[in-house]
Structure formats: structure tokens, C-alpha cells
Design a protein around this motif. Structure first.
Motif, PDB file in Angstrom:
ATOM      1  N   ASN A 139     -25.417  11.082 -65.653  1.00  9.96           N
ATOM      2  CA  ASN A 139     -26.333  10.303 -64.818  1.00  9.96           C
ATOM      3  C   ASN A 139     -25.830  10.219 -63.380  1.00  9.96           C
ATOM      4  OD1 ASN A 139     -27.951   9.845 -67.051  1.00  9.96           O
ATOM      5  ND2 ASN A 139     -27.037   7.853 -67.526  1.00  9.96           N
ATOM      6  N   ALA A 140     -24.506  10.081 -63.234  1.00 10.07           N
ATOM      7  CA  ALA A 140     -23.930  10.012 -61.890  1.00 10.07           C
ATOM      8  C   ALA A 140     -24.092  11.333 -61.139  1.00 10.07           C
ATOM      9  CB  ALA A 140     -22.447   9.638 -61.978  1.00 10.07           C
ATOM     10  N   LEU A 141     -24.010  12.437 -61.880  1.00  8.29           N
ATOM     11  CA  LEU A 141     -24.151  13.751 -61.259  1.00  8.29           C
ATOM     12  C   LEU A 141     -25.585  14.035 -60.819  1.00  8.29           C
ATOM     13  CD1 LEU A 141     -21.952  16.021 -63.575  1.00  8.29           C
ATOM     14  CD2 LEU A 141     -21.463  15.383 -61.218  1.00  8.29           C
ATOM     15  N   THR A 142     -26.546  13.502 -61.558  1.00 10.37           N
ATOM     16  CA  THR A 142     -27.946  13.858 -61.322  1.00 10.37           C
ATOM     17  C   THR A 142     -28.715  12.836 -60.492  1.00 10.37           C
ATOM     18  OG1 THR A 142     -28.524  12.867 -63.470  1.00 10.37           O
ATOM     19  CG2 THR A 142     -28.094  15.238 -63.420  1.00 10.37           C
ATOM     20  N   THR A 143     -28.050  11.770 -60.044  1.00 11.73           N
ATOM     21  CA  THR A 143     -28.738  10.808 -59.189  1.00 11.73           C
ATOM     22  C   THR A 143     -29.078  11.464 -57.849  1.00 11.73           C
ATOM     23  OG1 THR A 143     -26.588   9.983 -58.389  1.00 11.73           O
ATOM     24  CG2 THR A 143     -27.644   8.783 -60.211  1.00 11.73           C
ATOM     25  N   PRO A 144     -30.118  10.994 -57.166  1.00  8.11           N
ATOM     26  CA  PRO A 144     -30.492  11.593 -55.878  1.00  8.11           C
ATOM     27  C   PRO A 144     -29.341  11.522 -54.864  1.00  8.11           C
ATOM     28  CG  PRO A 144     -32.247  10.170 -56.688  1.00  8.11           C
ATOM     29  CD  PRO A 144     -31.075   9.940 -57.589  1.00  8.11           C
ATOM     30  N   PHE A 145     -29.282  12.525 -54.023  1.00  8.54           N
ATOM     31  CA  PHE A 145     -28.288  12.523 -52.949  1.00  8.54           C
ATOM     32  C   PHE A 145     -28.611  11.415 -51.950  1.00  8.54           C
ATOM     33  CE2 PHE A 145     -28.309  17.187 -54.025  1.00  8.54           C
ATOM     34  CZ  PHE A 145     -27.066  17.192 -54.633  1.00  8.54           C
ATOM     35  N   THR A 146     -27.586  10.858 -51.346  1.00 12.14           N
ATOM     36  CA  THR A 146     -27.767   9.815 -50.341  1.00 12.14           C
ATOM     37  C   THR A 146     -27.476  10.388 -48.952  1.00 12.14           C
ATOM     38  OG1 THR A 146     -25.460   9.061 -50.477  1.00 12.14           O
ATOM     39  CG2 THR A 146     -27.048   8.071 -52.003  1.00 12.14           C
ATOM     40  N   GLU A 147     -27.963   9.710 -47.936  1.00  8.77           N
ATOM     41  CA  GLU A 147     -27.717  10.152 -46.561  1.00  8.77           C
ATOM     42  C   GLU A 147     -26.232  10.122 -46.227  1.00  8.77           C
ATOM     43  OE1 GLU A 147     -30.044   8.485 -43.437  1.00  8.77           O
ATOM     44  OE2 GLU A 147     -31.908   8.505 -44.610  1.00  8.77           O
ATOM     45  N   SER A 148     -25.514   9.154 -46.795  1.00  7.71           N
ATOM     46  CA  SER A 148     -24.076   9.071 -46.518  1.00  7.71           C
ATOM     47  C   SER A 148     -23.337  10.273 -47.112  1.00  7.71           C
ATOM     48  CB  SER A 148     -23.499   7.769 -47.083  1.00  7.71           C
ATOM     49  OG  SER A 148     -23.697   7.692 -48.486  1.00  7.71           O
TER      50      SER A 148
END
Length: 225
Positions: free
Chosen positions: A85-94
Motif C-alpha cells: 500500500n505504501a508503494l502504490t500510494t499516489p506520488f506527492t509534490e514533496s
């Protein structure tokens, strides 16, 4: 000196040009090829035959079913659902901003002509748009076709004449945006690698992209450097 290159730069470029210049290429029948277009075609034919395993009748290329059958027989480490789940979460701007700031400055650009410094200089303006693009790619599994384009150039092998295809090493100049995407994937995978890869494993670098289809569809992504 304004828009005109000085003698120092011109001499450095001339020296570099002489080191990499290909006066002619020897064909399979040892005929000298001088025409630039014919040289390019000869190089393309040589490397296509060298790297295209499907074209070699003596080499068996496994299909998807054979690969999956083999993988089912061996015991490979697996990540937990929480890690997935951590790998597939959306990318963040940071995350995108950090990846941009880690780009080396002095690298040749890809076909789009945008060097790393362009992203470094305009990071605050580009990060929001790049984040949306990368999340769309991750959601659909498709890259824009132009994003996967690359310049293939040849570098002469040390102490060997650049007149034979086998004496030239091809490298690909990728666009900075596709390397940014690979950097994001690699950064997320890095904390998990110690549980998936043995500490004794060494000797090669895993490619950023294992393979992609001709339509721009992402088939498999691997961590890369």
C-alpha cells in the motif's frame, strides 16, 4: 564571448570530435562504408541483430506463461500488504521536488532537449504538473510516447579503432522526466531492498525499465540508479 564560441571551447570540442569521429564502417563483407546514412543503417542492423533475441532461431525466448510457471516454482521474498500500500500510494509534490533536487547538473539531455538544470531551476513551478502526470502514469500504466524516446549514440571502446560495429558501445540518452519517474520508484523501493535482495548480491545494476511495449504501455518497472 557573446553568442560566439571562443578558441578554448572550439579546441576542446574539436579534440572531442576527433576522438569520437567515425571515418567509415566496415560491413560484414569488410567493405568500407563512408556515407553517413549507410553508416547509421549498418550500426542499426548490427545492434538489432545483437540485442533482438527473437531474431535468433537458436535462442529460446520464454513467453509470459513460461515465466509465471517458473516464478511459481521458486520461493521469492514477498512484501506485506502494508508495504504494498505504501508503494502504490499516489506520488506527492514533496517526493517529486526531492527527486528533482537530486538530479546531477551536468548530464546530456534526451530527445526533448531539456537538461536536468531546467528542472532544477524551475522546480517550484514544475513539481505540481509533474506530480499530476506521474500519478496518471502510475494509475493507467501508460507513458506518453515521447517520454520514452531516447537518443542512441555510440562511444568507441578504449584502444580500438571506431571502424567496426563491434568496437562501438551504444548508450541511450533518456529524457530527464522518465529518469525522474524511475528515481521516485527506486526511492520508494530502497527501504525494502534489504528484505528482498541478499546482501551478497552484487555485480550489476538493475535497469530502470525492464521492458516497455512499442505503444508506450508500461509492462514492468524495476528500481534503477
Amino acid at each position: 564571448m557573446g553568442n560566439k564560441a571562443g578558441k578554448l571551447l572550439a579546441n576542446q570540442l574539436k579534440s572531442k570530435y576527433l576522438q569520437t569521429k567515425i571515418p567509415y564502417i566496415l560491413s560484414k563483407s569488410q567493405i568500407k562504408i563512408y556515407n553517413p546514412t549507410d553508416i547509421v543503417n549498418e550500426l542499426a542492423s548490427f545492434y538489432e541483430e545483437l540485442y533482438n533475441l527473437d531474431a535468433n532461431e537458436n535462442t529460446h525466448t520464454p513467453d509470459k506463461t513460461e515465466i509465471l510457471t517458473y516464478l511459481e516454482k521458486i520461493q521469492l521474498p514477498k512484501i506485506s500488504q502494508q508495504q504494498n500500500n505504501a508503494l502504490t500510494t499516489p506520488f506527492t509534490e514533496s517526493e517529486v521536488a526531492a527527486a528533482i533536487k537530486s538530479l546531477p547538473r551536468h548530464k546530456a539531455p534526451g530527445p526533448d532537449g531539456l537538461p536536468n538544470y531546467y528542472y532544477l531551476k524551475l522546480e517550484p513551478y514544475l513539481s505540481p504538473h509533474i506530480t499530476k502526470l506521474f500519478n496518471k502514469i502510475k494509475e493507467t500504466g501508460h507513458f506518453p510516447r515521447t517520454m520514452l524516446e531516447a537518443y542512441v549514440i555510440t562511444l568507441p571502446k578504449p584502444n580500438k579503432p571506431p571502424t567496426s560495429c563491434g568496437n562501438l558501445r551504444p548508450i541511450s540518452l533518456l529524457n530527464a522526466d522518465v529518469k525522474l519517474y524511475a528515481k521516485l520508484v527506486a526511492t520508494r523501493l530502497k527501504p525494502l531492498l534489504s528484505t528482498l535482495v541478499s546482501e551478497e548480491q552484487a555485480g550489476f545494476t538493475i535497469p530502470d525499465f525492464a521492458w516497455t511495449s512499442s505503444t508506450g504501455q508500461l509492462v514492468n518497472v524495476c528500481p534503477g540508479s
